[in-house]
Enzyme design. Structure first.
Site, mmCIF file in Angstrom:
data_model
loop_
_atom_site.group_PDB
_atom_site.id
_atom_site.type_symbol
_atom_site.label_atom_id
_atom_site.label_comp_id
_atom_site.label_asym_id
_atom_site.label_seq_id
_atom_site.Cartn_x
_atom_site.Cartn_y
_atom_site.Cartn_z
ATOM 1 N N GLU A 150 -4.256 -9.900 4.513
ATOM 2 C CA GLU A 150 -3.347 -8.994 5.695
ATOM 3 C C GLU A 150 -3.761 -9.640 6.837
ATOM 4 O O GLU A 150 -4.510 -9.119 7.541
ATOM 5 C CB GLU A 150 -3.560 -7.720 5.387
ATOM 6 N N GLU A 311 0.401 -4.986 -3.478
ATOM 7 C CA GLU A 311 -0.008 -3.903 -3.374
ATOM 8 C C GLU A 311 0.822 -2.538 -3.294
ATOM 9 O O GLU A 311 1.744 -2.848 -2.291
ATOM 10 C CB GLU A 311 -1.315 -3.830 -2.355
HETATM 11 C C1 GLA Z 1 -4.661 -3.121 2.412
HETATM 12 C C2 GLA Z 1 -5.579 -4.009 2.052
HETATM 13 C C3 GLA Z 1 -6.473 -3.468 0.804
HETATM 14 C C4 GLA Z 1 -6.842 -2.067 1.073
HETATM 15 C C5 GLA Z 1 -5.551 -1.289 1.225
HETATM 16 C C6 GLA Z 1 -5.687 0.216 1.378
HETATM 17 O O1 GLA Z 1 -3.387 -3.357 2.022
HETATM 18 O O2 GLA Z 1 -5.149 -5.260 1.667
HETATM 19 O O3 GLA Z 1 -7.558 -4.462 0.710
HETATM 20 O O4 GLA Z 1 -7.636 -1.771 2.188
HETATM 21 O O5 GLA Z 1 -4.748 -1.608 2.294
HETATM 22 O O6 GLA Z 1 -4.659 0.691 1.369
#
Ligand code: GLA
Ligand code: ZN
Length: 675
Positions: A150, A311
């Site tokens: 991210e 995710e």
């Molecule tokens: C992000 C991160 C993960 C985690 C999630 C939690 O997407 O990439 O490592 O912290 O948020 O929602």
């Protein structure tokens, strides 16, 4: 193509075995199999463990995990761990720490915390990526690489300042040109030396506005900073990309994006990524349209190519003020919604819930009880079974859209840096208003960038096209001339890519195709409204009211109130074989719905399927056929009438055209057209 050599819809998630004792790993292998999990994203945050000091690298634990995963038949999306740097590195090389917009240098802490222009970061990140790739290139179960995590944020340190000056030199070549583009004659901000340039932040050109929003006094330089910082992070991605590439020539490499993230020019990024992957965390208050829109924006980044849902939470997040559980069937519904809009893999954050720190209450496939008889685990397992059953049916298939929305990061930044006419003008809100209207009619939509072709569509909507990049107007003219329907509206055609006003009246270079000019813009404070009629119905005019004069276009509607009563608010211009529409104000949901359904009908675009309200329909088409997804977002059972013969992919049943079927609340049907 997303993951390498895969012929099924992959299912899995982030796995952080480094947080657990090795006995737990063995247990996890069994539990993951039970849930039909096929892939794990590994090694996202292990930099400190992999590199305990300057010269030492320890891969033994990761070797053991990798071996275990391979023995157990799991595929791996291998991360590089560079999303958070080790504490020792921050202490020894403070250049790796970021500086905030107030000029405060951060200390060690958090994540996504490295300065993208730090030589230390770039050196050690690429070195780690290289070592990882070298060590694990023999593992054929690695189906992709996941660089860092991210990317985002900003940095205003001295390294960034120096790099910014270099970036500007490359862009403008001469100080004269830069001064012209920044309009530095205003307030006598002329630069006589590149070194006089400082980063635009709260110590320089930025200030906090009356409503707490950060504003700038010089749009040109602030805009360039956004481009620069997005580019700086992209260079970090590319440095790691190349390090991996040298070792593994044919493995796809990605990074997980976060949806329509203002900080990253994701269209530019996607060109450098082998496939798009992203993390979807809708808030409970988000509408189905909002989530669908994020998926469609992500799909649009790389020419409408399918993406990976890297995710999502199986149940709950921890970082919202109120972390409401996903209701029974909601996770399944959201997963298939992602698939309906282009996801070819469905993954969770995370497999096992951690014991400490801020994500200990974040949902996971295996929660703190460590049991498999939980509601969440059962829902996860059911979905895993279903995806296995689907057997890759719709993999690599495309969304057959005939309508497109033009989405552009530079424009987004420029619109929201604008000093006036109104802070209520928000790019995503306007995009959402148009998108939602189409979504609720089951009209398939692609998001395209300013560089993409318009010719593949019947309708192109360019909401808030404030910045018209060189050459875009010609594309729009060409598209309209050839029979397309072009739609834009208030606060469009105002500036060029330097945020310099296109002279000769608004909407600048779009005047010709739109056949109008806008003499004044009235920014109404929150709550104040004008009004207009569209067909028989009266609708509100809010936020900004353009006072339009006709220059060839027809007036379709006029304002009903105030001194500009009778002045045009909506216009239509016949241009070549097509039509160009201008909607000079912001209005209600009902208006956009009515307006766009008329335009679609005229253009010959029909809903991809007709459903009752709250039931979403989407189509993907590919080499295996045409797939209709029906998603009941409501709390009631809903009836739909089938338009042709379909086979239900999950239950095998065949239904004839004209048959009525009942879709349970929150349920999903995936139907394959039978020919
Ligand atoms: C992000 C991160 C993960 C985690 C999630 C939690 O997407 O990439 O490592 O912290 O948020 O929602
Ligand atoms: Zn920096």
């Amino acid at each position: 193509m997303t993951y390498k050599g895969v012929n099924q819809i992959l299912y899995g998630g982030d796995y952080n075995p480094e947080q657990w004792a090795e006995e737990v790993w063995l247990e996890d292998m069994q539990i993951m199999k039970q849930a039909h999990i096929k892939i794990v994203t590994l090694n996202v945050f292990s930099w400190a463990a992999l590199q305990p000091d300057e010269d030492t690298y320890c891969f033994e634990r990761l070797d053991r995990i990798m071996n275990l995963l391979r023995e157990n038949g799991f595929l791996v999306c291998m991360a590089t761990s560079t999303g958070a740097h080790p504490a020792w590195m921050a202490k020894r090389h403070p250049d790796i720490l970021r500086t905030d917009g107030n000029g405060r240098k951060r200390k060690f802490g958090g994540r996504h915390n490295s300065c993208p222009n730090s030589p230390t970061y770039r050196l050690y990140a690429s070195r780690l990526a290289k070592r990882l790739a070298k060590r694990y290139k023999g593992y054929s179960n690695i189906v992709a690489w996941h660089v860092s995590n991210e990317y985002g944020g900003t940095c205003y340190c001295e390294n960034c300042e120096k790099a910014f000056r270099e970036w500007l030199k490359r862009k403008y070549k001469t100080l004269e040109e830069m001064n012209r583009c920044f309009f530095t004659d205003f307030w006598g901000h002329t630069f006589y030396d590149w070194d006089e340039v400082v980063l635009p932040n709260l110590l320089s050109e930025h200030f906090i506005g009356e409503n707490g929003e950060e504003r700038t006094m010089f749009q040109g330089i602030s805009l360039d900073y956004m481009r620069f910082i997005s580019d700086s992070m992209l260079e970090c991605f590319q440095i790691e990309y190349r390090a991996i590439r040298e070792e593994m020539p044919d493995i796809p490499i990605t990074t997980n994006l976060t949806g329509a993230d203002k900080n990253l020019d994701s269209q530019k990024w996607a060109k450098q990524m082998d496939f798009v992957s992203w993390d979807s965390y809708p808030r409970p208050s988000d509408s189905a349209a909002e989530t669908a829109m994020s998926h469609d924006i992500m799909r649009g980044l790389k020419g409408q190519m399918p993406f990976v849902l890297m995710e999502q939470t199986p149940s709950v997040t921890n970082w919202q003020p109120y972390n409401k559980l996903k209701r029974p069937k909601e996770m399944r519904l959201l997963s298939y919604q992602a698939a309906a809009h282009g996801a070819d893999a469905i993954q969770f954050f995370q497999i096992r819930r951690g014991k400490g720190a801020c994500e200990k209450f974040h949902g996971a496939v295996i929660d703190h009880a460590g049991r498999t008889d939980t509601r969440v685990f059962q829902e996860v397992t059911q979905l895993g079974q279903e995806l296995e059953l689907l057997n890759g049916a719709f993999l690599e298939s495309k969304t057959p859209s005939q309508a497109a929305i033009l989405f552009d990061w530079d424009n987004w930044w420029a619109v929201e840096y604008s000093a006036g006419p109104s802070i209520l003008i928000r790019y995503l809100d306007v995009v959402k208003a148009y998108y939602t209207a189409l979504f609720e009619d089951n009209i398939l939509v692609d998001f395209i960038g300013a560089e993409d072709e318009l010719e593949n569509y019947k309708i192109v909507i360019a909401p808030l096209l404030y910045m018209v990049k060189t050459g875009l107007e010609e594309k729009i003219e060409h598209f309209t001339e050839n029979g397309g329907c072009f739609i834009t509206g208030y606060f469009s055609g105002i500036v060029d890519e330097h945020d310099l006003v296109l002279e000769g009246g608004y909407p600048g270079t779009l005047k010709e195709v739109l056949g109008i000019w806008v003499q004044e813009q009235d920014a109404l404070p929150k709550g104040e409204k004008n009004a207009f009629y569209y067909k028989e119905e009266k609708y509100p005019a809010e936020i900004l009211c353009d006072l339009i004069l006709l220059g060839g276009a027809d007036s379709v509607s006029t304002y009903t109130e105030d001194f500009y009563q009778g002045i045009s608010v909506i216009t239509r211009n016949f241009y070549g074989n097509g039509t160009a529409w201008y909607v000079g104000t912001s209005s209600s949901k009902e208006f956009y719905r009515e307006f766009l359904s008329d335009r679609c009908r005229e253009a010959g675009i029909s809903p991809c399927f007709v459903t009752p309200s709250g039931v979403e329909a989407a189509i993907r088409k590919g080499k295996n056929g045409s797939f209709l997804f029906l998603l009941n977002h409501t709390e009631q059972e809903q009836e739909v009438v089938l338009d042709r013969t379909y086979r239900d992919l999950l239950f095998g049943e065949v239904y004839k055209g004209g048959e009525r079927v009942l879709i349970e609340k929150k349920d999903v049907w995936i139907l394959m057209e039978v020919r």
